[in-house]
Design a protein around this motif. Structure first.
Motif, PDB file in Angstrom:
ATOM      1  N   LEU A 229      15.918  29.465  35.454  1.00 12.73           N
ATOM      2  CA  LEU A 229      16.289  28.473  34.454  1.00 12.73           C
ATOM      3  C   LEU A 229      15.504  28.685  33.154  1.00 12.73           C
ATOM      4  N   ILE A 230      14.218  28.951  33.294  1.00 11.49           N
ATOM      5  CA  ILE A 230      13.406  29.191  32.091  1.00 11.49           C
ATOM      6  C   ILE A 230      13.892  30.431  31.358  1.00 11.49           C
ATOM      7  N   GLY A 231      14.200  31.472  32.139  1.00 13.25           N
ATOM      8  CA  GLY A 231      14.712  32.700  31.524  1.00 13.25           C
ATOM      9  C   GLY A 231      15.952  32.430  30.700  1.00 13.25           C
ATOM     10  N   ILE A 232      16.897  31.690  31.286  1.00 17.33           N
ATOM     11  CA  ILE A 232      18.144  31.395  30.573  1.00 17.33           C
ATOM     12  C   ILE A 232      17.881  30.534  29.342  1.00 17.33           C
ATOM     13  N   LEU A 233      17.032  29.516  29.516  1.00 15.24           N
ATOM     14  CA  LEU A 233      16.769  28.600  28.404  1.00 15.24           C
ATOM     15  C   LEU A 233      16.153  29.323  27.216  1.00 15.24           C
ATOM     16  N   VAL A 234      15.126  30.127  27.480  1.00 18.24           N
ATOM     17  CA  VAL A 234      14.444  30.816  26.379  1.00 18.24           C
ATOM     18  C   VAL A 234      15.381  31.811  25.714  1.00 18.24           C
ATOM     19  N   ASP A 235      16.162  32.496  26.538  1.00 18.81           N
ATOM     20  CA  ASP A 235      17.101  33.464  25.978  1.00 18.81           C
ATOM     21  C   ASP A 235      18.126  32.779  25.075  1.00 18.81           C
ATOM     22  N   ASP A 236      18.652  31.634  25.547  1.00 16.16           N
ATOM     23  CA  ASP A 236      19.684  30.928  24.780  1.00 16.16           C
ATOM     24  C   ASP A 236      19.140  30.248  23.542  1.00 16.16           C
ATOM     25  N   LEU A 237      18.012  29.536  23.746  1.00 11.65           N
ATOM     26  CA  LEU A 237      17.528  28.694  22.660  1.00 11.65           C
ATOM     27  C   LEU A 237      16.775  29.500  21.602  1.00 11.65           C
ATOM     28  N   ILE A 238      16.149  30.603  21.975  1.00 10.20           N
ATOM     29  CA  ILE A 238      15.347  31.345  20.997  1.00 10.20           C
ATOM     30  C   ILE A 238      15.961  32.710  20.696  1.00 10.20           C
TER      31      ILE A 238
END
Lengths: 254, 260
Positions: A229-238
């Protein structure tokens, strides 16, 4: 649209998982139901165990990533200035880059003693080299025409750096940052798995490892899901935002 | 006083084993203020090297270059170079920001964006208008055609408010119609702004169309011939005199090539 497709695939994945579980092909201790895992995530979030582990891992990453990026910058700038230094970094990075950080663990303990700084050092090592290599190739990829433009308009050294070299190397810099972020997570999880008991708090790596000790399978799965989840979030948001902005400017197809 | 002077200029490229390739030897030039001087010659004869020496991008083996009696040791803002390659624009800046680049230092970092948006820069508007770029101000270079990119590069060099424009085969990679319109643009700018232009080309017609004086470099290490352009302005390519001069220059270049 993109998010909808992703949502549908995500739901399909969990349905498949639930289906496998219902078929009872595997022992529930090996493959718990996704619902059980979600319950575990919620209860560990509420108890504070997951947030603290997450905070601890992130803290280790930031504490290593920031100095590593700054060091890589200093190295790349010095290498641009003095050819001999560039050759030295080149040789050093060829030796150190393929070396997994975790392989240094026993030596680092021998040299610096026990403590949480060991994790920071391992992450630092895992981030420094890939970021430096990307940065260097980015600087070298800056067109001589752009540097000539700077000379023509009588720019100073630092102005050349800020207005031409840095934005010119931005695509490589961003790629380097993305690789570094991934490497940092790998390093921190593996270091915590080996090392977590000795520090005053374990990170996510320790969280997963600790669940194994008690045969708490849903706990292991929830640790892994949080990592994803963190991987996806950071990739998407940043990263994805930065990349698409850059692609628009540079005329690349995203 | 001439604007740009070259005195006893020699230049050679270093080759392997200590050998040197002489491009030219003890060579002199005086560039008058406000003239268009075309450096004409076949590819590989060293005309770009001459331009880079005069603009300060290369250092001569011996001799010196003077700009208004000051020795030229490095590129200078008053002499703006326009390169052949359209990738000379900075891809991360819009057309407007690219044109503003020569004065980037005068804009404090925090205010730069605000300055671009709010205060209309009259000089910028005028230059964008002159070069036919006013509608493309917010485009990124990747969204422009080759001809538009070169227009933008021209606009950028004008924004530095230079005295000399060094143009190194700027239109060579363009299709014929854009090339024609850019040649017209150069003439228009020259008439309005009265800049001195040094223009490198291997295109005889282009040189005849633009130049007050022609500097003909025929072969490597060969003689350099400077002559007045006998044609009066405005010039037309279809004019019999123009065609006659073109044929004459062509045969001269061809015959000098035989000595190679």
């Amino acid at each position: 649209m993109k998010y909808l497709a992703r949502f549908i695939w995500g739901v399909a994945f969990f349905l498949f998982w639930q289906g496998l579980y219902s078929l009872q092909l595997f022992h529930p201790l090996i493959l718990p139901s996704p619902l059980e895992v979600f319950e575990k995530i919620i209860s560990d979030m509420a108890s504070g165990e997951l947030p603290i582990s997450l905070y601890y891992s992130l803290y280790m990453i930031i504490a290593a990533l920031v100095p590593a990026v700054l060091t890589a910058f200093l190295m790349a700038v010095a290498g641009r200035r003095w050819n001999k230094i560039d050759q030295f970094w080149e040789a050093l990075s060829a030796l150190a880059h393929p070396l997994p950080g975790i392989a240094l663990l026993p030596l680092l303990i021998l040299w610096t003693g026990l403590g949480t700084h060991i994790i920071v050092l391992i992450v630092f090592h895992s981030v420094l080299w890939p970021f430096y290599i990307n940065l260097r190739s980015g600087f070298r990829g800056v067109s001589s025409l752009w540097l000539d433009l700077g000379r023509n308009n009588e720019l100073q050294g630092w102005e050349n750096f800020v207005y031409i070299l840095l934005p010119g190397a931005y695509p490589s810099l961003l790629a380097g940052l993305k690789i570094s972020w991934a490497r940092a997570w790998r390093a921190v999880i593996s270091a915590e798995m080996i090392f977590g008991t000795i520090g005053n708090a374990g990170g996510l790596g320790w969280y997963i490892f600790d669940k194994r000790t008690f045969m708490d399978t849903p706990g292991m799965y929830s640790g892994i899901l949080i990592l994803m989840l963190i991987g996806i979030l950071v990739d998407d948001l940043i990263f994805r935002k930065l990349e698409s902005r850059m692609n628009l400017r540079w005329g690349r197809i995203s | 006083m001439s604007l740009l002077t070259a005195e006893n200029l020699s230049f050679s490229y270093p080759l392997d084993e200590g050998k040197k390739l002489d491009i030219f030897h003890n060579w002199n030039l005086k560039v008058q203020e406000g003239e268009i001087l075309c450096l004409l010659g076949p590819s590989g004869c060293g005309k770009s090297t001459v331009l880079k020496l005069l603009a300060g991008f290369l250092a001569p083996s011996s001799g010196s270059v003077f700009y208004r009696d000051n020795p030229v040791r490095a590129p200078f803002k008053m002499g703006q170079m326009i390169f052949q390659d359209p990738s000379q624009l900075l891809p991360w800046l819009t057309v407007r920001e690219n044109v503003l680049f020569p004065n980037i230092r005068r804009m404090p970092a925090r205010r730069r964006k605000a300055t671009l948006r709010k205060e209309p820069d009259e000089q910028l508007q005028q230059i964008l208008g002159l070069s036919g770029m006013e509608e493309y101000g917010d485009f990124y270079p990747s969204q422009l055609s080759g001809g538009m990119k070169q227009r933008c590069a021209l606009a950028r060099s004008l924004y530095a408010n230079p005295e000399i424009l060094f143009m190194d085969e700027p239109f060579v990679s363009l299709d014929a119609p854009s090339r024609n319109s850019l040649q017209k643009l150069v003439l228009k700018l020259w008439e309005e702004k009265k800049k001195t232009i040094l223009f490198v080309t291997h295109d005889i017609a282009e040189a005849l169309l633009l130049a007050d004086r022609l500097m003909i470099l025929s072969t490597l290490n060969g003689a350099v011939k400077i002559q007045e352009n006998p044609l009066s302005r405005p010039r037309r390519r279809q004019n019999p005199d123009f065609l006659k001069q073109e044929a004459r220059l062509y045969s001269y270049l061809e015959s000098s090539e035989m000595t190679l």
